[in-house]
Each structure stands twice: as C-alpha cells, then as structure tokens.
Write a protein that holds these residues in place. Structure first.
Motif, PDB file in Angstrom:
ATOM      1  N   LEU A  47     -38.141  17.175 -20.734  1.00  0.00           N
ATOM      2  CA  LEU A  47     -39.458  16.691 -20.307  1.00  0.00           C
ATOM      3  C   LEU A  47     -40.199  15.956 -21.417  1.00  0.00           C
ATOM      4  N   LYS A  48     -39.605  15.842 -22.593  1.00  0.00           N
ATOM      5  CA  LYS A  48     -40.260  15.171 -23.715  1.00  0.00           C
ATOM      6  C   LYS A  48     -40.686  13.754 -23.318  1.00  0.00           C
ATOM      7  N   GLY A  49     -41.913  13.412 -23.699  1.00  0.00           N
ATOM      8  CA  GLY A  49     -42.432  12.082 -23.407  1.00  0.00           C
ATOM      9  C   GLY A  49     -43.169  11.989 -22.090  1.00  0.00           C
ATOM     10  N   LYS A  50     -43.039  13.017 -21.244  1.00  0.00           N
ATOM     11  CA  LYS A  50     -43.745  12.998 -19.963  1.00  0.00           C
ATOM     12  C   LYS A  50     -45.117  13.655 -20.106  1.00  0.00           C
ATOM     13  N   LYS A  51     -46.075  13.178 -19.326  1.00  0.00           N
ATOM     14  CA  LYS A  51     -47.424  13.725 -19.323  1.00  0.00           C
ATOM     15  C   LYS A  51     -47.709  14.385 -17.972  1.00  0.00           C
ATOM     16  N   ASP A  52     -48.727  15.232 -17.964  1.00  0.00           N
ATOM     17  CA  ASP A  52     -49.203  15.845 -16.715  1.00  0.00           C
ATOM     18  C   ASP A  52     -48.085  16.615 -16.014  1.00  0.00           C
ATOM     19  N   VAL A  53     -47.472  17.536 -16.737  1.00  0.00           N
ATOM     20  CA  VAL A  53     -46.363  18.323 -16.199  1.00  0.00           C
ATOM     21  C   VAL A  53     -46.793  19.781 -16.044  1.00  0.00           C
ATOM     22  N   THR A  54     -46.464  20.365 -14.896  1.00  0.00           N
ATOM     23  CA  THR A  54     -46.634  21.804 -14.676  1.00  0.00           C
ATOM     24  C   THR A  54     -45.258  22.438 -14.534  1.00  0.00           C
ATOM     25  N   LEU A  55     -44.964  23.390 -15.417  1.00  0.00           N
ATOM     26  CA  LEU A  55     -43.717  24.141 -15.347  1.00  0.00           C
ATOM     27  C   LEU A  55     -44.016  25.423 -14.585  1.00  0.00           C
ATOM     28  N   PHE A  56     -43.455  25.538 -13.377  1.00  0.00           N
ATOM     29  CA  PHE A  56     -43.803  26.615 -12.448  1.00  0.00           C
ATOM     30  C   PHE A  56     -42.645  27.604 -12.307  1.00  0.00           C
ATOM     31  N   PHE A  57     -42.960  28.889 -12.511  1.00  0.00           N
ATOM     32  CA  PHE A  57     -41.969  29.950 -12.363  1.00  0.00           C
ATOM     33  C   PHE A  57     -42.256  30.746 -11.084  1.00  0.00           C
ATOM     34  N   PRO A  58     -41.351  30.762 -10.123  1.00  0.00           N
ATOM     35  CA  PRO A  58     -41.512  31.686  -8.996  1.00  0.00           C
ATOM     36  C   PRO A  58     -41.632  33.112  -9.525  1.00  0.00           C
ATOM     37  N   LYS A  59     -42.424  33.943  -8.881  1.00  0.00           N
ATOM     38  CA  LYS A  59     -42.720  35.268  -9.404  1.00  0.00           C
ATOM     39  C   LYS A  59     -41.455  36.095  -9.558  1.00  0.00           C
ATOM     40  N   GLY A  60     -41.319  36.734 -10.733  1.00  0.00           N
ATOM     41  CA  GLY A  60     -40.177  37.579 -11.017  1.00  0.00           C
ATOM     42  C   GLY A  60     -40.181  37.973 -12.481  1.00  0.00           C
ATOM     43  N   GLN A  61     -39.158  38.668 -12.920  1.00  0.00           N
ATOM     44  CA  GLN A  61     -39.020  39.027 -14.326  1.00  0.00           C
ATOM     45  C   GLN A  61     -37.907  38.205 -14.941  1.00  0.00           C
ATOM     46  N   TYR A  62     -38.259  37.398 -15.933  1.00  0.00           N
ATOM     47  CA  TYR A  62     -37.325  36.496 -16.595  1.00  0.00           C
ATOM     48  C   TYR A  62     -37.003  37.058 -17.976  1.00  0.00           C
ATOM     49  N   GLU A  63     -35.718  37.066 -18.335  1.00  0.00           N
ATOM     50  CA  GLU A  63     -35.271  37.650 -19.588  1.00  0.00           C
ATOM     51  C   GLU A  63     -35.058  36.563 -20.640  1.00  0.00           C
ATOM     52  N   PHE A  64     -35.484  36.859 -21.867  1.00  0.00           N
ATOM     53  CA  PHE A  64     -35.313  35.927 -22.984  1.00  0.00           C
ATOM     54  C   PHE A  64     -34.683  36.671 -24.164  1.00  0.00           C
ATOM     55  N   TYR A  65     -33.517  36.199 -24.604  1.00  0.00           N
ATOM     56  CA  TYR A  65     -32.792  36.785 -25.722  1.00  0.00           C
ATOM     57  C   TYR A  65     -32.704  35.777 -26.870  1.00  0.00           C
ATOM     58  N   PRO A  66     -32.548  36.257 -28.099  1.00  0.00           N
ATOM     59  CA  PRO A  66     -32.565  35.332 -29.243  1.00  0.00           C
ATOM     60  C   PRO A  66     -31.284  34.530 -29.452  1.00  0.00           C
ATOM     61  N   GLU A  67     -30.167  34.966 -28.885  1.00  0.00           N
ATOM     62  CA  GLU A  67     -28.887  34.334 -29.217  1.00  0.00           C
ATOM     63  C   GLU A  67     -28.844  32.844 -28.880  1.00  0.00           C
ATOM     64  N   ASN A  68     -29.481  32.439 -27.783  1.00  0.00           N
ATOM     65  CA  ASN A  68     -29.422  31.040 -27.355  1.00  0.00           C
ATOM     66  C   ASN A  68     -30.745  30.294 -27.544  1.00  0.00           C
ATOM     67  N   ALA A  69     -31.670  30.894 -28.262  1.00  0.00           N
ATOM     68  CA  ALA A  69     -32.950  30.229 -28.522  1.00  0.00           C
ATOM     69  C   ALA A  69     -32.792  29.235 -29.673  1.00  0.00           C
ATOM     70  N   ILE A  70     -33.570  28.171 -29.652  1.00  0.00           N
ATOM     71  CA  ILE A  70     -33.542  27.239 -30.771  1.00  0.00           C
ATOM     72  C   ILE A  70     -34.158  27.919 -31.990  1.00  0.00           C
ATOM     73  N   GLU A  71     -33.702  27.520 -33.158  1.00  0.00           N
ATOM     74  CA  GLU A  71     -34.146  28.152 -34.396  1.00  0.00           C
ATOM     75  C   GLU A  71     -34.712  27.106 -35.331  1.00  0.00           C
ATOM     76  N   MET A  72     -35.832  27.442 -35.939  1.00  0.00           N
ATOM     77  CA  MET A  72     -36.403  26.579 -36.967  1.00  0.00           C
ATOM     78  C   MET A  72     -37.255  27.416 -37.907  1.00  0.00           C
ATOM     79  N   TYR A  73     -37.399  26.928 -39.126  1.00  0.00           N
ATOM     80  CA  TYR A  73     -38.270  27.616 -40.078  1.00  0.00           C
ATOM     81  C   TYR A  73     -39.713  27.357 -39.663  1.00  0.00           C
ATOM     82  N   ARG A  74     -40.485  28.433 -39.510  1.00  0.00           N
ATOM     83  CA  ARG A  74     -41.868  28.302 -39.081  1.00  0.00           C
ATOM     84  C   ARG A  74     -42.790  29.043 -40.046  1.00  0.00           C
ATOM     85  N   ALA A  75     -43.810  28.327 -40.525  1.00  0.00           N
ATOM     86  CA  ALA A  75     -44.883  28.950 -41.280  1.00  0.00           C
ATOM     87  C   ALA A  75     -45.983  29.302 -40.288  1.00  0.00           C
ATOM     88  N   VAL A  76     -46.213  30.574 -40.097  1.00  0.00           N
ATOM     89  CA  VAL A  76     -47.206  31.051 -39.138  1.00  0.00           C
ATOM     90  C   VAL A  76     -48.263  31.825 -39.914  1.00  0.00           C
TER      91      VAL A  76
END
Length: 605
Positions: A47-76
């Motif tokens: 969706l990069k470069g697009k404006k006025d976007v709504t990302l809609f999730f039908p109601k449910g429980q969605y699982e997120f694990y670290p193995e396939n997540a993008i990684e970057m050094y972040r100063a927080v």
C-alpha cells in the motif's frame, strides 16, 4: 451563493470518497486464529504511496509472532534501543486508518505491535492489544513466616514455567528468562499497590535463598525487606535499564495528527503509548488495564509524550494497573559538551533511554540553559543539526551570547512544547504517579479521577537525573477527584510542583515553574496533604474540598501546604473536614507575597 457552497462541498465529498480505499484483510488471506504477521507486513508494504486507506479487520483474534516480522534497529525514547521486530509498521502514510472492528491482536514474544512513523492523519481504532504471556511475573503469597522473613508463593498460578539455578529464580518467557528485577507488592483486594509497598522491596542485605518446591510453588527467604502478608501478589518485571522496556504497544514517531480511539492494551513490554516529536495527538476511550486473569498491565507508563507540539488531548480514558505513571508529558535537556566556535555546539543526549532522540531540526527555537540552576540563559534558533551517532549531535545556531556563560550548560527545545487537555479520565491503582506534567504549553486538567501510589500530579523537570525539561507556564487543575493519594509511603501530595535538585544544583534568581492553578478539586485523604510547591511563581490553591478517609492509616507529620521559594501564592477558601490533627501551611523565609485566608480547618504556621 449558499447553494453554490453546498454543491462544492458535495463535489469535494464525492471526490474524497472516490479516492478513499477500504481494504478488507480477509481478501488477502488474513484470518483469525493463525499467525498473520508476514501477510500483514506484506499487505502494508503493497500500500506504500497510496493515500486515504482503511485497513479493516473482520472481528476475531489475530496472532502475531516475531519469526516472520520485519526487523530494524529502533531508537524508542524512554525504552531500550535495540533491534526490534515490528508487527504493524505504518511508515510514511497519509490518511491511514487501522480499524480492528472489535478484534484482539494477540502477540507472542519480543515483538512491537504498532509503529507509526513519518505519517500524517493516522487513525488507530476498535481493537485490543494483548500478549499470550504477560511481561509481568506474578507471585501470590500463600504462606509466610515473619520470624525468618520467608514466604511461599504460587508462580503465575502455574500457567508459566520457572526454574531455580544458583539460588536465583528465572521466569521463563517466549524465548528468554527474567530474573527478579524491578518489583512491587500488590493488594488483590484493593486492586492497587499495597499500603507502604516500599517495605516489601528487595532486601539487598544478607543472603537471599530461593527453593523450588514444585512446578507451581517456590519458597523465598530474606528476599524482601519485610515479609509480605499472605494474599499479597508480589510482582517483578525484569531488570532495568536494558531489560524491561523493549516492546511498547504503540509507538508514534515524527508524525502529525494522530488519533487513537476505542483501543485497549492489556499488556506490553514497555509503555502503552509512547510518542516522540509528534504534532497533535488525540486519545479517546483509550484503555490500559489488566486482563481478568492478571493483576498487572504494562511494564511501564500507560502513556508518555516527549518533545511533542500542537495539542495533546486525552479524554474518556481508563489507565490502571500499569507499572509506572499514567501520563508523562515533557521535553528533554541535552548536555552541551563543548562550544566549538562558529556558533556550533557539540551536544550529548543526556539520558540513556533518550539516545536516538531527534532533539532539534533547523528552524526550532532552543534555549541555552544552566545545568546548575535549571534556568534559561539565552534563546536562539537552530540552523543545522548534524547527528553523529545516537548519543551525540552537532548543533549550529543563528546567534550566540556575546560572552559564553560559564559552568555546565544544556539546551532545551522550546518549539516542541505541546498544549495538553486531560478531561474525564480515570487513572488509578498503578505504581508511581497519576500524571507528570512539564510542558510550557497551555494545560487543562479537568474532571478526572486520580488515585495513585505516589503523587497525584507531579510537576517536576530536572537537569541531572531523567533530564525531563519543561518548566510550566500555564496549568489549570480544576474539578478533579483525588482519592487517597500516596499510599505507597503515606507521604505524597495530590499536587507536588518542584524541579528536582541534586546536591550540586541550587536555586537561581528566577522561579522555575509559573502560573499553576489548583482549584475546586475534591480530595479524599488519609494524611491531610494538599500541595507541596518549590520554586514556583503564581500559585492558586482555592476552593478545594478535602475530606478525611479512613481507607488507610490516618495522620501525617508533613505540612498540609508546603511552600519553599515561592512567590505570588493564594491559599483561599479551601475546606478540610473531619481531621483530628492540626493541618498547617508551612512557608520558607524566601517565599514572598503569600495570601492565606478564608480556609476552614487549616491554620497558618
């Protein structure tokens, strides 16, 4: 003409609607009940470069694990900088909405749920953030022996494994283990830190002993200063720094017009919301609380804002059971290491958990400040900021003093100081304070409920410990309820306004904080304390009602109102009811223009 305006508005509405795009994640194979980390990352990337976007999730429980997540050094800021796995990275979008439709986003391990950076008009709404395994290790005391200072505890009710090695307990998490680090004793009956909880901190003296009794229980001897009562929940949340602030729930970074609505955070390995260098943030019906089977929520603050500007609006929120403050709004002092000439300064980010902070950019007004008095010296404008590394930066300014001041110096960014509105919120049952407010913007704190283990509202600022800048200039605290503030030690105030001074610092010729109004608030108090103020000019404490509460042991040796190096103070028409000991105003000799009159139940000293 009126008809023409209506036609134009309708036309623009049609154009906007036609450009808006609603993306149903189900159309991209993203479904509840399975790991969707990779698919969500790929969809957002497409969706990069697009404006006025709504990302809609039908109601449910969605699982997120670290193995396939993008990684970057972040100063927080106010967290531990590191390589971080990002579940939902919203980078450089315009008019992006994430609508969970009542869904739960369930996270596993060291993964950061939502990161918004370089974006404009981002809306996060209608979802819950949770972790399968809490970052807070809970131990329920089921037996104790005061004579040997020991207790037996159930470990997280047997839900998660632990082991004992070399006389040290290790709490097992997704792919790491926690030792006993920061800790607090909690009363499950009041759903708050236990009365005088500092008594139950780690002992630090003598040899502690830990014995694993079975897969559910362990015995601790000489672990705490005082043996915790049976029923107490003794919670630990990892070593600090470097061990317990690595996975914030929501990070807002260098973004403008941020909206969070109907979002609940049950857990986080850091703060619920951390925002830095953002302009305009609105939180409405944002909730931080513990899940029904836990006593604790986030490892750190519910909300925290550093170096922001515009308006921060926090309304209709519930913030409870977190391991630090409800809200903290401030700037940062950075050290001047050396003046290099040519209007250029070598500077260093002062606090380790602020390393990587974008302190200033060209056009920002900054103030040269004394580190000894924490007072401003000279205002100038940044023309260039060259980052050397996450710790040091070269700052070039438009002009400098004709004679460079002596003594240790720092810079404060005075452009990035937000206004703040806090209205109709509840902040309670947490470790530390309800609110820390040190911003030079206009502040209104109205119709809130506060009940915290330490001070209710702390207006501080310091240039030697946390380096949180922002002597206030206009803050109104009105029509709030303060309920039994300071039960952690019994010695905290509903309002405590004072810069933090260390021994090698001293007061200057001017006052640090200006124009604080604390009026028409209702206080239920076991200790009779109201306001402590140091280094303040322009303080109104008027029309407050303070009523004795017997929820905790009553009484205090501290003054009800304490004034030190204050000027232009009005203490009027406050009413104290049912207190059996004398309540007094105590002022130092260097406090001037103090008016104390028409108060009921309060005497001058």
């Amino acid at each position: 003409m009126k008809l023409l305006k209506i036609v134009v508005i309708l036309f623009l509405s049609v154009v906007y609607t036609s450009n808006a795009q609603k993306i149903n994640v189900a159309d991209y194979g993203i479904e509840p009940g399975k790991d969707v980390t990779l698919e969500v990352n790929q969809l957002i990337e497409s969706l990069k470069g697009k404006k006025d976007v709504t990302l809609f999730f039908p109601k449910g429980q969605y699982e997120f694990y670290p193995e396939n997540a993008i990684e970057m050094y972040r100063a927080v800021t106010n967290h531990d900088n590191s390589l971080k796995r990002l579940a939902i990275p919203i980078f450089n979008f315009e008019n992006f909405t994430l609508d969970g439709n009542g869904s739960t986003f369930m996270f596993h391990g060291k993964i950061c749920p939502i990161t918004v950076k370089g974006s404009t008009n981002t809306v996060l709404k209608n979802f819950t953030i949770d972790w399968e395994h809490s970052f807070v290790n809970e131990m329920k005391v089921i037996e104790n022996n005061v004579e040997e200072n020991s207790f037996v505890a159930e470990i997280n009710s047997g839900k998660f494994d632990f082991r004992v090695e070399n006389n040290q307990i290790l709490f097992q998490h997704y792919d790491w283990e926690d030792v006993i680090g920061q800790n607090i004793a909690f009363d499950p009956k009041t759903k708050a830190p236990i009365w005088q909880t500092r008594n139950y901190a780690l002992n630090g003296k003598g040899k502690a002993k830990v014995v694993k009794l079975d897969n559910v229980k362990a015995k601790f001897t000489n672990i705490t200063k005082v043996t915790p009562p049976v029923g107490t929940v003794f919670a630990t949340y990892g070593p600090s720094p470097g061990g317990n602030r690595f996975a914030q729930a929501i990070h807002l970074d260098q973004s403008k017009d941020n909206f969070i609505e109907n979002v609940t955070v049950f857990a986080a390995g850091g703060m619920g919301v951390i925002a830095e260098r953002c302009e305009n943030i609105t939180l409405n019906k944002f909730i931080v609380t513990s899940r029904s089977d836990r006593n604790f929520a986030t490892r750190a603050d519910a909300t925290h804002f550093l170096g922001c500007k515009g308006l921060i609006k926090v309304e209709n929120c519930l913030l409870e059971h977190m391991m630090d403050d409800g809200i903290n709004v401030h700037g940062a002092y950075i050290k001047v290491e050396k003046y290099l000439g040519e209007k250029t300064f070598l500077c260093e980010i002062s606090h380790k958990q602020q390393w990587g902070l974008v302190f200033a950019e060209p056009g920002d007004k900054i103030m040269l400040t004394s580190r000894e008095t924490v007072l401003p010296i000279y205002e100038t404008t940044v023309t260039k900021a060259k980052i050397l590394n996450e710790k040091r930066v070269l700052i070039t300014v438009s002009d400098v003093p004709a004679k460079m001041p002596t003594g240790p110096l720092s810079f404060e960014n005075i452009t990035w100081n937000p206004d703040l509105i806090m209205r109709n919120n509840t902040i309670r049952d947490n470790r530390a304070r309800a609110a820390l407010i040190t911003t030079k913007g206009n502040v209104l704190i109205e119709n809130n409920f506060f009940s915290s283990q330490m001070h209710g509202i702390l207006i501080e600022g310091d240039n030697k410990a946390w380096y949180e800048s922002g002597g206030v200039r206009d803050i109104t605290i009105i029509n709030n309820t303060f309920d039994n503030i300071g039960y952690g030690s019994g010695e905290h105030y509903p309002l405590f306004a004072a810069p933090l001074f260390l021994p090698n610092q001293h007061i200057g010729a001017e006052k640090y904080h200006h124009n604080i109004t604390f009026s028409n608030n209702k206080i239920k108090s076991y200790n009779g304390l109201l306001v402590h103020a140091f280094n303040v000019i322009g303080l109104k404490v008027e029309g407050n009602e303070v009523e004795l509460s017997t929820k905790y042991p009553t009484g205090s040796k501290l003054p009800t109102v304490s004034l030190d190096y204050c000027e232009n103070v009005s203490i009027q028409k406050n009413e104290f009811r049912n207190f059996s000991w004398p309540l007094k105003v105590e002022k130092s000799e260097n406090s001037t223009s103090i008016v104390v009159k028409k108060n009921k139940g309060l005497s001058k000293k």
